[in-house]
Scaffold this motif. Structure first.
Motif, PDB file in Angstrom:
ATOM      1  N   ARG A  33      29.251  35.487   8.258  1.00 32.30           N
ATOM      2  CA  ARG A  33      30.360  35.826   7.310  1.00 32.30           C
ATOM      3  C   ARG A  33      29.917  34.876   5.998  1.00 32.30           C
ATOM      4  N   PHE A  34      30.046  35.367   4.675  1.00 37.43           N
ATOM      5  CA  PHE A  34      29.758  34.310   3.516  1.00 37.43           C
ATOM      6  C   PHE A  34      30.231  35.170   2.201  1.00 37.43           C
ATOM      7  N   ARG A  35      29.934  34.602   1.345  1.00 37.11           N
ATOM      8  CA  ARG A  35      30.150  35.435  -0.194  1.00 37.11           C
ATOM      9  C   ARG A  35      29.230  34.803  -1.156  1.00 37.11           C
ATOM     10  N   PHE A  36      29.060  35.625  -2.035  1.00 32.44           N
ATOM     11  CA  PHE A  36      28.299  35.386  -3.208  1.00 32.44           C
ATOM     12  C   PHE A  36      28.953  35.030  -4.475  1.00 32.44           C
ATOM     13  N   LEU A  37      28.796  34.157  -5.299  1.00 31.68           N
ATOM     14  CA  LEU A  37      29.756  33.873  -6.583  1.00 31.68           C
ATOM     15  C   LEU A  37      28.916  34.025  -7.623  1.00 31.68           C
ATOM     16  N   PRO A  38      29.361  34.918  -8.505  1.00 31.39           N
ATOM     17  CA  PRO A  38      28.491  35.207  -9.694  1.00 31.39           C
ATOM     18  C   PRO A  38      28.282  34.047 -10.737  1.00 31.39           C
ATOM     19  N   ASN A  39      27.417  34.041 -11.659  1.00 31.58           N
ATOM     20  CA  ASN A  39      27.046  33.006 -12.594  1.00 31.58           C
ATOM     21  C   ASN A  39      27.993  33.628 -13.844  1.00 31.58           C
ATOM     22  N   VAL A  40      29.308  33.560 -13.955  1.00 32.16           N
ATOM     23  CA  VAL A  40      30.169  33.950 -14.950  1.00 32.16           C
ATOM     24  C   VAL A  40      31.396  32.877 -14.845  1.00 32.16           C
ATOM     25  N   PRO A  41      31.934  32.373 -16.043  1.00 32.35           N
ATOM     26  CA  PRO A  41      32.896  31.590 -15.857  1.00 32.35           C
ATOM     27  C   PRO A  41      34.386  32.058 -15.714  1.00 32.35           C
ATOM     28  N   GLU A  42      34.573  33.250 -15.748  1.00 36.44           N
ATOM     29  CA  GLU A  42      36.004  33.613 -15.478  1.00 36.44           C
ATOM     30  C   GLU A  42      36.186  34.068 -13.929  1.00 36.44           C
ATOM     31  N   ALA A  43      35.300  34.024 -13.278  1.00 35.20           N
ATOM     32  CA  ALA A  43      35.553  34.396 -11.914  1.00 35.20           C
ATOM     33  C   ALA A  43      36.313  33.305 -11.064  1.00 35.20           C
ATOM     34  N   SER A  44      37.031  33.690 -10.029  1.00 39.56           N
ATOM     35  CA  SER A  44      37.980  32.818  -9.432  1.00 39.56           C
ATOM     36  C   SER A  44      37.183  32.360  -8.246  1.00 39.56           C
ATOM     37  N   THR A  45      37.188  30.923  -7.734  1.00 44.31           N
ATOM     38  CA  THR A  45      36.535  30.572  -6.433  1.00 44.31           C
ATOM     39  C   THR A  45      37.642  30.270  -5.409  1.00 44.31           C
ATOM     40  N   GLN A  46      38.892  30.337  -5.573  1.00 48.01           N
ATOM     41  CA  GLN A  46      40.035  29.762  -4.948  1.00 48.01           C
ATOM     42  C   GLN A  46      39.774  30.631  -3.414  1.00 48.01           C
ATOM     43  N   GLN A  47      39.768  31.822  -3.497  1.00 42.52           N
ATOM     44  CA  GLN A  47      39.655  32.592  -2.006  1.00 42.52           C
ATOM     45  C   GLN A  47      38.713  32.045  -1.522  1.00 42.52           C
ATOM     46  N   ALA A  48      37.172  31.950  -1.971  1.00 43.00           N
ATOM     47  CA  ALA A  48      36.181  31.543  -1.027  1.00 43.00           C
ATOM     48  C   ALA A  48      36.294  30.246  -0.701  1.00 43.00           C
ATOM     49  N   LEU A  49      36.918  29.481  -1.617  1.00 42.84           N
ATOM     50  CA  LEU A  49      37.254  28.050  -0.978  1.00 42.84           C
ATOM     51  C   LEU A  49      37.987  27.643   0.164  1.00 42.84           C
ATOM     52  N   ASP A  50      39.346  28.694  -0.114  1.00 41.45           N
ATOM     53  CA  ASP A  50      40.154  28.426   1.044  1.00 41.45           C
ATOM     54  C   ASP A  50      39.760  29.209   2.214  1.00 41.45           C
ATOM     55  N   GLU A  51      38.675  30.020   2.279  1.00 40.99           N
ATOM     56  CA  GLU A  51      38.185  30.651   3.615  1.00 40.99           C
ATOM     57  C   GLU A  51      37.180  29.771   3.980  1.00 40.99           C
ATOM     58  N   LEU A  52      36.389  28.948   3.066  1.00 43.02           N
ATOM     59  CA  LEU A  52      35.434  28.103   3.784  1.00 43.02           C
ATOM     60  C   LEU A  52      35.972  26.875   4.491  1.00 43.02           C
ATOM     61  N   ILE A  53      37.143  26.525   3.930  1.00 39.85           N
ATOM     62  CA  ILE A  53      37.884  25.385   4.713  1.00 39.85           C
ATOM     63  C   ILE A  53      38.607  25.787   5.584  1.00 39.85           C
ATOM     64  N   ARG A  54      39.071  27.091   5.835  1.00 35.62           N
ATOM     65  CA  ARG A  54      39.668  27.447   7.138  1.00 35.62           C
ATOM     66  C   ARG A  54      38.371  28.216   8.058  1.00 35.62           C
ATOM     67  N   GLY A  55      37.283  28.084   7.869  1.00 34.23           N
ATOM     68  CA  GLY A  55      36.368  28.407   8.944  1.00 34.23           C
ATOM     69  C   GLY A  55      36.221  29.923   8.859  1.00 34.23           C
ATOM     70  N   GLN A  56      36.796  30.633   8.062  1.00 31.52           N
ATOM     71  CA  GLN A  56      37.052  32.273   7.947  1.00 31.52           C
ATOM     72  C   GLN A  56      35.710  32.768   7.449  1.00 31.52           C
ATOM     73  N   ILE A  57      34.924  32.012   6.491  1.00 32.84           N
ATOM     74  CA  ILE A  57      33.537  32.211   6.378  1.00 32.84           C
ATOM     75  C   ILE A  57      32.737  30.902   6.639  1.00 32.84           C
ATOM     76  N   GLN A  58      31.258  30.989   6.706  1.00 34.21           N
ATOM     77  CA  GLN A  58      30.671  29.954   6.911  1.00 34.21           C
ATOM     78  C   GLN A  58      29.857  29.265   5.580  1.00 34.21           C
ATOM     79  N   ALA A  59      29.694  30.078   4.615  1.00 33.60           N
ATOM     80  CA  ALA A  59      28.851  29.724   3.565  1.00 33.60           C
ATOM     81  C   ALA A  59      29.012  30.476   2.165  1.00 33.60           C
ATOM     82  N   VAL A  60      29.074  29.780   1.214  1.00 32.73           N
ATOM     83  CA  VAL A  60      29.256  30.235  -0.117  1.00 32.73           C
ATOM     84  C   VAL A  60      28.041  29.977  -1.013  1.00 32.73           C
ATOM     85  N   TYR A  61      27.594  31.100  -1.732  1.00 27.87           N
ATOM     86  CA  TYR A  61      26.241  31.027  -2.405  1.00 27.87           C
ATOM     87  C   TYR A  61      26.692  31.359  -3.848  1.00 27.87           C
TER      88      TYR A  61
END
Length: 223
Positions: free
Chosen positions: A98-126
């Protein structure tokens, strides 16, 4: 969830790491990259990675006349890691389930991916990036800071991937310059030139990056 370690997976992509890749590094330790990914998943160590994501006319490429941005030198690399091509993909076995890719754009939100990584719902963010440093992606700065704030301790960042003398160097320097404890896994990197690798390692040592070996994390290899 207490986080004492974070893995930084730098550009472990097919164009860099596999024989048919357009900018292949012949000494790329792909099996070790796979072992580190599996270890991170088993031990619940978050992975924060980067992926080179270029368009066909990237200024780095020798196939076009797009000039380098101010302060940079055009490296005249062959076309590589063009998003959507096979060479852009991560090396097989280096993505957790389980992972997420975050785009190279300033307006995207990282909060969902950060929360998921901290809770262990995903294992990686790229983080997708167009130049060397992970922190060129405008989303990376706040994401890493938020991960450290949520860690419950001051985690150590273990950097590995390619290329030692370009993007690995930039990622490790970016972390240590921001005050994060940073180690480079020396046997889990590969560079473009021997002189470039030596210069990068010397610079990283002077900057305060600790030079480590994968055995520290994985144990001694079986005989």
């Amino acid at each position: 969830m207490t986080i004492s370690k974070v893995f930084i997976d730098v550009d472990v992509q097919r164009d860099f790491c596999e024989e048919e890749g357009s900018l292949c590094l012949k000494d790329s330790p792909n099996d070790l990259f796979r072992r580190l990914t599996a270890h991170a998943v088993a031990q619940r160590i978050p992975i924060v990675g980067s992926v080179d994501s270029h368009a066909w006319d990237a200024w780095e490429f020798t196939t076009n006349e797009v000039p380098a941005p101010a302060g940079a030198v055009k490296p005249h690399f062959p076309d590589h890691c063009v998003k959507g091509t096979p060479g852009w993909l991560k090396v097989e076995g280096t993505l957790p389930p389980r992972f997420r890719f975050l785009p190279n754009v300033p307006e995207a939100s990282t909060q969902q991916a950060l929360d998921e990584l901290i809770r262990g719902q995903i294992q990686a963010v790229y983080f997708e990036k167009e130049v060397y440093s992970l922190f060129v992606n405008p989303l990376a700065e706040g994401f890493v800071r938020g991960l450290v704030e949520a860690a419950g301790t001051a985690p150590e960042f273990f950097v590995y991937g390619v290329a030692t003398d370009y993007c690995v160097r930039a990622a490790a320097l970016g972390l240590v310059e921001r005050g994060y404890r940073t180690a480079l896994i020396e046997d889990a990197v590969a560079g473009i030139t021997p002189d470039g690798v030596k210069a990068a390692l010397d610079e990283l040592r002077r900057a305060g990056v600790r030079i480590a070996q994968s055995s520290e994390l994985l144990g001694a290899p079986s005989v």
